[in-house]
Design an enzyme around this catalytic site. Structure first.
Site, PDB file in Angstrom:
ATOM      1  N   HIS A 118       0.858  -1.180   0.000  1.00 20.09           N
ATOM      2  CA  HIS A 118       0.000   0.000   0.000  1.00 20.09           C
ATOM      3  C   HIS A 118       0.894   1.229   0.000  1.00 20.09           C
ATOM      4  O   HIS A 118       1.697   1.431   0.897  1.00 20.09           O
ATOM      5  CB  HIS A 118      -0.926   0.023   1.216  1.00 20.09           C
ATOM      6  CG  HIS A 118      -1.926   1.144   1.170  1.00 20.09           C
ATOM      7  ND1 HIS A 118      -3.197   0.983   0.661  1.00 20.09           N
ATOM      8  CD2 HIS A 118      -1.841   2.446   1.545  1.00 20.09           C
ATOM      9  CE1 HIS A 118      -3.852   2.126   0.729  1.00 20.09           C
ATOM     10  NE2 HIS A 118      -3.046   3.039   1.262  1.00 20.09           N
ATOM     11  N   CYS A 119       0.755   2.049  -1.038  1.00 19.84           N
ATOM     12  CA  CYS A 119       1.632   3.199  -1.218  1.00 19.84           C
ATOM     13  C   CYS A 119       0.921   4.475  -0.788  1.00 19.84           C
ATOM     14  O   CYS A 119      -0.095   4.846  -1.394  1.00 19.84           O
ATOM     15  CB  CYS A 119       2.069   3.305  -2.676  1.00 19.84           C
ATOM     16  SG  CYS A 119       3.182   4.694  -2.996  1.00 19.84           S
TER      17      CYS A 119
END
Length: 366
Positions: A168-169
């Site tokens: 998850h960025c």
């Protein structure tokens, strides 16, 4: 006494709902701050490069035109890839992986861990999955109430299971996964080229300003150009290392999560379990059409389904679930295979049994 009564006072339901709603929207707004920071930096870099450097500093008309054309091409591709990464349609896990109510009741009523494991094994026997947990059981998500497809993981920030989850960025406020990994790679690549282009074109003027030759540039303008050079240098270093690392992952067909913990198969952990060769690994992410590799459009179409569809992926022979099929596109996957359920295997075996004179060998069930 008064303090104890205050501590034991029960909040009204309306107040709790209001607080939860307020917290939810505050959290959603907070998650967009990194994206807004990137957009702000890009907006300022546009002013520093186009206005201060190209219009006010560079004297030659031909040089201005060349710089502006190349800059805007890189900027458009960079922002296009960034947009697609952020707003990619992250599709949910197919319904066939979700436990029905009857199976869920059996799972919750099971008294032992072995009983739960047996229920999950029976449910997953017709699903095309080859990976397992560290203990060898079926990978199950009790939050989403489903059997996880191969390479899928639960994202605690998105609160859902994601197909081929990489990470998850926060800089894109989204999960990097099967549906936007190509966009993410192009975003890193074009962002790196964008920074390198600004660095290389600002460097002569940075050196000139450093020596005290300001020319016709105003004091504010040269500070913008010098600062743009340093910001581009800083981001180029970080983007270069990140892009290089993900190029390594693409070449070996691994996600960031799989790089830290190798996927577990029936025969044990294997960090190269999904690797089908560097070029085929590349096509699994970027598609089979070379003319679309550099464009942020989704290219994992049905005609290249042998390269994975988000739920099923080619695996090495020793990790195949029941049998393997050789794709008919001549793509060179003779040593690999795609996972299939036991129902599909039984149907194909029956077809071969009824038509034994086609001059072909009956596939073995392994």
């Amino acid at each position: 006494m008064a303090s104890s009564m205050q501590n034991n006072r029960v909040s009204s339901p309306g107040y709790c709902v209001c607080c939860r709603t307020c917290n939810m929207w505050c959290w959603r707004a907070f998650k967009w701050l990194p994206v807004l920071l990137i957009v702000s930096i890009v907006t300022w870099s546009y002013y520093a490069y186009v206005i201060q450097l190209c219009i006010f500093t560079i004297d030659g008309t031909a040089q201005k035109c060349i710089y502006l054309v190349l800059y805007h091409i890189l900027l458009i591709m960079f922002l296009w890839s960034y947009w697609r990464t952020i707003f990619a349609d992250i599709k949910p896990i197919p319904d066939k992986y979700k436990l029905p109510e009857t199976e869920l009741e059996k799972l919750l009523s099971a008294e032992t861990e072995d009983g739960q494991r047996t229920i999950l094994e029976n449910f997953a026997k017709d699903l095309p999955i080859v990976t397992r947990t560290m203990s060898g059981s079926v990978r199950y998500c009790n939050r989403c109430v489903l059997v996880k497809p191969d390479r899928a993981h639960h994202c605690s920030i998105c609160a859902r299971c994601v197909l081929k989850m990489d990470h998850h960025c926060p800089w894109v406020n989204n999960c990097v996964c099967f549906h936007n990994y190509k966009f993410f790679m192009l975003f890193l690549g074009y962002a790196l080229l964008y920074c390198l282009f600004i660095m290389s074109t600002c460097l002569p003027y940075f050196i000139r300003f450093w020596k005290g030759d300001f020319g016709t540039s105003g004091s504010a303008g040269r500070y913008h150009i010098v600062f743009a050079f340093f910001v581009a240098l800083m981001f180029a270093i970080s983007l270069g290392s990140l892009f290089g690392y993900h190029c390594y992952l693409v070449a070996h067909n691994r996600t960031t999560l799989e790089a830290f913990r190798a996927p577990m198969f029936r025969g044990g952990a294997d960090k190269n379990g999904f690797s089908i060769g560097a070029f085929n690994n590349f096509k699994e992410v970027f598609g089979a059409s070379p003319d679309l590799w550099a464009i942020p459009v989704f290219t994992s179409s049905g005609r290249v389904a042998s390269l994975g569809d988000g739920c099923e992926y080619p695996v090495r022979r020793e990790h195949q679930l029941q049998t393997f099929t050789t794709p008919q596109d001549g793509g060179g996957y003779e040593s690999m295979g795609t996972t299939r359920s036991s129902v599909e295997v039984a149907q194909e075996t029956e077809r071969w049994r009824l038509c034994p004179r086609r001059g072909r060998t009956v596939p073995q069930i392994v």
